[in-house]
Design a protein around this motif. Structure first.
Motif, PDB file in Angstrom:
ATOM      1  N   LYS A  53       1.217  -6.922  -6.640  1.00 22.96           N
ATOM      2  CA  LYS A  53       0.566  -5.647  -5.853  1.00 22.96           C
ATOM      3  C   LYS A  53       0.961  -5.779  -4.364  1.00 22.96           C
ATOM      4  CE  LYS A  53      -3.115  -4.701  -9.134  1.00 22.96           C
ATOM      5  NZ  LYS A  53      -4.677  -4.869  -9.169  1.00 22.96           N
ATOM      6  N   ASN A 106      -8.191   7.152   6.703  1.00 23.88           N
ATOM      7  CA  ASN A 106      -6.839   6.468   6.353  1.00 23.88           C
ATOM      8  C   ASN A 106      -5.994   6.762   7.834  1.00 23.88           C
ATOM      9  OD1 ASN A 106      -4.236   6.112   5.763  1.00 23.88           O
ATOM     10  ND2 ASN A 106      -3.627   8.426   5.218  1.00 23.88           N
ATOM     11  N   ILE A 107      -5.748   5.377   8.301  1.00 22.75           N
ATOM     12  CA  ILE A 107      -5.080   5.126   9.462  1.00 22.75           C
ATOM     13  C   ILE A 107      -3.641   4.688   9.308  1.00 22.75           C
ATOM     14  CG2 ILE A 107      -5.029   4.160  11.667  1.00 22.75           C
ATOM     15  CD1 ILE A 107      -8.016   3.784  11.412  1.00 22.75           C
ATOM     16  N   ARG A 108      -2.655   5.275   9.797  1.00 22.68           N
ATOM     17  CA  ARG A 108      -1.278   4.836   9.619  1.00 22.68           C
ATOM     18  C   ARG A 108      -1.038   3.900  10.620  1.00 22.68           C
ATOM     19  NH1 ARG A 108       1.378   8.862   6.541  1.00 22.68           N
ATOM     20  NH2 ARG A 108       3.341   8.874   7.051  1.00 22.68           N
ATOM     21  N   ALA A 142     -14.448 -10.116   1.401  1.00 22.62           N
ATOM     22  CA  ALA A 142     -13.056  -9.512   2.044  1.00 22.62           C
ATOM     23  C   ALA A 142     -12.917  -8.192   1.831  1.00 22.62           C
ATOM     24  CB  ALA A 142     -11.998 -10.313   1.400  1.00 22.62           C
ATOM     25  N   GLY A 143     -13.211  -7.581   0.599  1.00 22.39           N
ATOM     26  CA  GLY A 143     -12.867  -6.223   0.536  1.00 22.39           C
ATOM     27  C   GLY A 143     -12.960  -5.476  -0.896  1.00 22.39           C
ATOM     28  N   SER A 144     -12.168  -4.573  -1.344  1.00 27.70           N
ATOM     29  CA  SER A 144     -12.418  -3.968  -2.441  1.00 27.70           C
ATOM     30  C   SER A 144     -11.165  -3.075  -2.866  1.00 27.70           C
ATOM     31  CB  SER A 144     -13.569  -3.304  -2.759  1.00 27.70           C
ATOM     32  OG  SER A 144     -13.658  -2.090  -2.084  1.00 27.70           O
ATOM     33  N   ILE A 199      -1.476  -2.061   0.936  1.00 28.98           N
ATOM     34  CA  ILE A 199      -1.983  -1.411   1.926  1.00 28.98           C
ATOM     35  C   ILE A 199      -1.094  -0.483   2.726  1.00 28.98           C
ATOM     36  CG2 ILE A 199      -3.062  -1.774   4.211  1.00 28.98           C
ATOM     37  CD1 ILE A 199      -3.432  -4.851   2.875  1.00 28.98           C
ATOM     38  N   PHE A 247      -7.314   8.770  -7.739  1.00 24.21           N
ATOM     39  CA  PHE A 247      -7.325   8.329  -6.184  1.00 24.21           C
ATOM     40  C   PHE A 247      -7.634   7.153  -6.092  1.00 24.21           C
ATOM     41  CE2 PHE A 247      -8.384   7.983  -1.860  1.00 24.21           C
ATOM     42  CZ  PHE A 247      -7.419   8.997  -1.370  1.00 24.21           C
ATOM     43  N   THR A 248      -6.462   6.126  -5.678  1.00 22.17           N
ATOM     44  CA  THR A 248      -6.680   4.806  -5.236  1.00 22.17           C
ATOM     45  C   THR A 248      -6.878   4.476  -3.833  1.00 22.17           C
ATOM     46  OG1 THR A 248      -5.302   4.506  -7.140  1.00 22.17           O
ATOM     47  CG2 THR A 248      -5.731   2.567  -5.639  1.00 22.17           C
ATOM     48  N   THR A 249      -7.801   3.417  -3.325  1.00 17.74           N
ATOM     49  CA  THR A 249      -7.854   2.915  -2.077  1.00 17.74           C
ATOM     50  C   THR A 249      -8.042   1.735  -1.984  1.00 17.74           C
ATOM     51  OG1 THR A 249     -10.286   3.029  -1.850  1.00 17.74           O
ATOM     52  CG2 THR A 249      -9.243   5.309  -1.766  1.00 17.74           C
ATOM     53  N   VAL A 250      -7.625   0.864  -1.017  1.00 19.18           N
ATOM     54  CA  VAL A 250      -8.092  -0.189  -0.681  1.00 19.18           C
ATOM     55  C   VAL A 250      -8.798  -0.431   0.333  1.00 19.18           C
ATOM     56  CG1 VAL A 250      -6.857  -2.640   0.103  1.00 19.18           C
ATOM     57  CG2 VAL A 250      -5.751  -1.026  -1.314  1.00 19.18           C
ATOM     58  N   ASN A 251     -10.122  -1.120   0.369  1.00 18.42           N
ATOM     59  CA  ASN A 251     -11.031  -1.194   1.481  1.00 18.42           C
ATOM     60  C   ASN A 251     -11.008  -2.657   1.906  1.00 18.42           C
ATOM     61  OD1 ASN A 251     -13.279  -1.233   2.759  1.00 18.42           O
ATOM     62  ND2 ASN A 251     -14.694  -1.611   1.233  1.00 18.42           N
ATOM     63  N   ILE A 252     -10.753  -2.853   3.207  1.00 20.22           N
ATOM     64  CA  ILE A 252     -10.914  -4.060   3.760  1.00 20.22           C
ATOM     65  C   ILE A 252     -11.910  -4.300   4.941  1.00 20.22           C
ATOM     66  CG2 ILE A 252      -9.519  -5.930   5.098  1.00 20.22           C
ATOM     67  CD1 ILE A 252      -6.810  -4.367   3.966  1.00 20.22           C
ATOM     68  N   ARG A 253     -12.725  -5.175   4.529  1.00 19.57           N
ATOM     69  CA  ARG A 253     -13.738  -5.363   5.605  1.00 19.57           C
ATOM     70  C   ARG A 253     -13.007  -6.173   7.005  1.00 19.57           C
ATOM     71  NH1 ARG A 253     -18.479  -4.458   3.029  1.00 19.57           N
ATOM     72  NH2 ARG A 253     -20.219  -5.846   3.668  1.00 19.57           N
ATOM     73  N   ARG A 254     -13.929  -5.713   8.192  1.00 22.30           N
ATOM     74  CA  ARG A 254     -13.532  -6.459   9.330  1.00 22.30           C
ATOM     75  C   ARG A 254     -14.381  -7.066   9.563  1.00 22.30           C
ATOM     76  NH1 ARG A 254      -9.534  -2.414  11.213  1.00 22.30           N
ATOM     77  NH2 ARG A 254      -9.797  -0.922   9.831  1.00 22.30           N
ATOM     78  N   GLY A 278      -3.087   9.819  11.141  1.00 22.89           N
ATOM     79  CA  GLY A 278      -3.907   9.550   9.971  1.00 22.89           C
ATOM     80  C   GLY A 278      -4.642  10.619   9.515  1.00 22.89           C
ATOM     81  N   ILE A 330     -10.850   6.469  -8.111  1.00 18.41           N
ATOM     82  CA  ILE A 330     -11.593   7.442  -8.140  1.00 18.41           C
ATOM     83  C   ILE A 330     -11.146   8.648  -9.002  1.00 18.41           C
ATOM     84  CG2 ILE A 330     -12.979   9.320  -6.781  1.00 18.41           C
ATOM     85  CD1 ILE A 330     -12.112   6.908  -4.489  1.00 18.41           C
ATOM     86  N   ASP A 348      -0.394   3.386   1.487  1.00 19.36           N
ATOM     87  CA  ASP A 348      -1.106   4.506   1.621  1.00 19.36           C
ATOM     88  C   ASP A 348      -0.332   5.494   2.579  1.00 19.36           C
ATOM     89  OD1 ASP A 348      -3.438   5.998   1.588  1.00 19.36           O
ATOM     90  OD2 ASP A 348      -4.566   4.670   2.887  1.00 19.36           O
ATOM     91  N   SER A 349      -0.512   6.840   1.619  1.00 21.41           N
ATOM     92  CA  SER A 349       0.608   8.005   2.044  1.00 21.41           C
ATOM     93  C   SER A 349      -0.085   9.052   2.241  1.00 21.41           C
ATOM     94  CB  SER A 349       1.876   7.957   1.597  1.00 21.41           C
ATOM     95  OG  SER A 349       1.562   8.358   0.346  1.00 21.41           O
ATOM     96  N   LEU A 350       0.357  10.143   2.943  1.00 25.34           N
ATOM     97  CA  LEU A 350      -0.036  11.640   2.852  1.00 25.34           C
ATOM     98  C   LEU A 350       0.421  12.329   1.969  1.00 25.34           C
ATOM     99  CD1 LEU A 350       0.015  11.897   6.939  1.00 25.34           C
ATOM    100  CD2 LEU A 350      -2.104  11.538   5.352  1.00 25.34           C
ATOM    101  N   ARG A 393     -10.163   0.343  -5.021  1.00 23.86           N
ATOM    102  CA  ARG A 393     -11.167   1.583  -5.788  1.00 23.86           C
ATOM    103  C   ARG A 393     -10.339   2.449  -6.429  1.00 23.86           C
ATOM    104  NH1 ARG A 393     -14.617   2.112  -0.543  1.00 23.86           N
ATOM    105  NH2 ARG A 393     -16.562   0.800  -0.957  1.00 23.86           N
TER     106      ARG A 393
END
Lengths: 239, 239
Positions: A75, B236-238, B176-178, A79, A232-239, A177, B182, A82-84, B180
């Motif tokens: 995988k 979403n930030i490029r 760390a994150g996740s 990160i 819809f797929t997203t990746v969420n990263i904690r800061r 973005g 949808i 992620d595209s538009l 997802r």
DNA sequence: CAGTGGTCTAGACCACAGA
DNA sequence: CTGTGGTCTAGACCACTGT
């Protein structure tokens, strides 16, 4: 390419090649900096990228460790994927979307559209409805609103390929973005006609506002997907 | 708090207060560094944060500019709001969710669940179904799978408040994150019974795998929402 | 050309964890 | 105590922009 990117790329390659054991920390920052002939700050910046990408994690006082799952599965670069646009999304899969233009007008916006695009109601907008088709199957209906003052020169030719390439390559603008809202809803007449869905087939709708580098919103859109052909797929990263 | 965070906070405050004109660039990095009694590197790091948050943008050779829309609207900190648990999500709105535990067992995972959690099929898991209630209205059904080997000490008490607080505060682990997915889907019997939705009301389902700092997945879950009470928001930030 | 942000350096001190 | 990553500094050079 700058130095920290070169080093970061080399380190990513090493991690994926199994150059370092996953049982122990990778060499400390000073050792690595010496090996790469750079300062510790530059080494840290290179490793920062790999931490953000999920390949490494750090423990203060311990060292820097490899995230096993990240190098086991392939995988990679989730990160940065992620595209538009749809064109860009499907390119990686060797599929090219076709477009059927259902509506292509210049009009004045409603109050709601004007608010989302931060424009006045007397600023004309492109009002576009497209059916996107993949492998001869209807895939998604996209309803798009773009201020004519910000993005010029949209034509049927542009619409049948990629609006984002036009903005980037022809107009030289930078996309920063987007904000998105994703919801489930019931199909309307347009969905049933063009997507071929039944009356109680759900629709997955993605509402999106896209921004340029300078914070100006340039596109407000609704993408309505068949519930059995898209998630819809997203990746969420904690800061 | 470290210096660059202090400076970053002060600058964010200034931007929101209208301290700087939006017609021209803010002072250059060296000038600001002198004002804040710090090095240029530290000043840059402070500004980096505000660029990431969408308050500022830079033009090489020109200067650093304010994103007008970011300080006009009050969509502040949208990015950092990205959270995992329902408890945390609703706290900002002054609402506290109640939980009704529908199922709470320890079982062996199916092949699919084991794969998503990167465990063997003989590793027991918590198998949890909860109905979350907000303002006395059913809100979402959450189906959660957690390996007992990774997260210990889950009780009914923990379930009725927040699992994530338990992991962070009681176990001292870092999330760390996740990832997802949808999607929209049709309601099943459980949805109709507990969420009170009709047979052709769509459901918005969020499938999620949560990871610890070291890349180990610790939770696999499905959240099924009423289509009229929830939408999923992302920024979403490029890069 | 001068002014801006982008990168890089060598070195320093601090915070944290384990022996 | 030692070793690790986290921060910070003062200064240098480069890349890009408009004059």
């Amino acid at each position: 390419m700058v130095k920290y990117e070169q080093i970061s790329n080399e380190m990513r390659k090493r991690l994926l090649d199994g150059f370092y054991s996953t049982d122990q920390p990778i060499p400390d920052e000073i050792t690595l900096a010496n090996q790469f002939n750079c300062s510790r700050m530059t080494m840290k910046k290179a490793l920062d990228i790999l931490v953000l990408e999920g390949f490494l994690y750090r423990k203060r006082g311990h060292g820097t460790f490899i995230v096993r799952t990240a190098i086991q599965t392939n995988k990679v670069n989730v990160i940065s994927k992620d595209s538009l646009g749809l064109s860009h999304l499907l390119k990686g899969k060797g599929k090219i979307p076709a477009s059927k233009i259902i509506k292509f007008n210049v009009e004045f916006p409603t109050e709601e559209i004007a608010a989302h695009l931060s424009i006045e109601m007397d600023t004309p907008i492109y009002d576009i409805i497209r059916l996107r088709i993949v492998d001869n199957e209807p895939y998604v209906i996209e309803h798009t609103y773009i201020p004519t003052t910000i993005i010029q020169g949209i034509s049927e030719k542009v619409l049948s390929s990629s609006v984002y390439s036009h903005i980037k390559d022809n107009l030289g603008l930078t996309i920063a973005g987007s904000h998105r809202k994703i919801r489930a809803c019931k199909p309307n007449e347009l969905d049933q006609e063009y997507l071929g869905c039944l009356q109680n087939d759900p629709i997955l709708e993605v509402e999106q506002v896209c921004y340029l580098n300078n914070g100006v919103p340039f596109e407000y859109s609704f993408s309505r997907h068949r519930y059995d052909k898209f998630e819809f797929t997203t990746v969420n990263i904690r800061r």
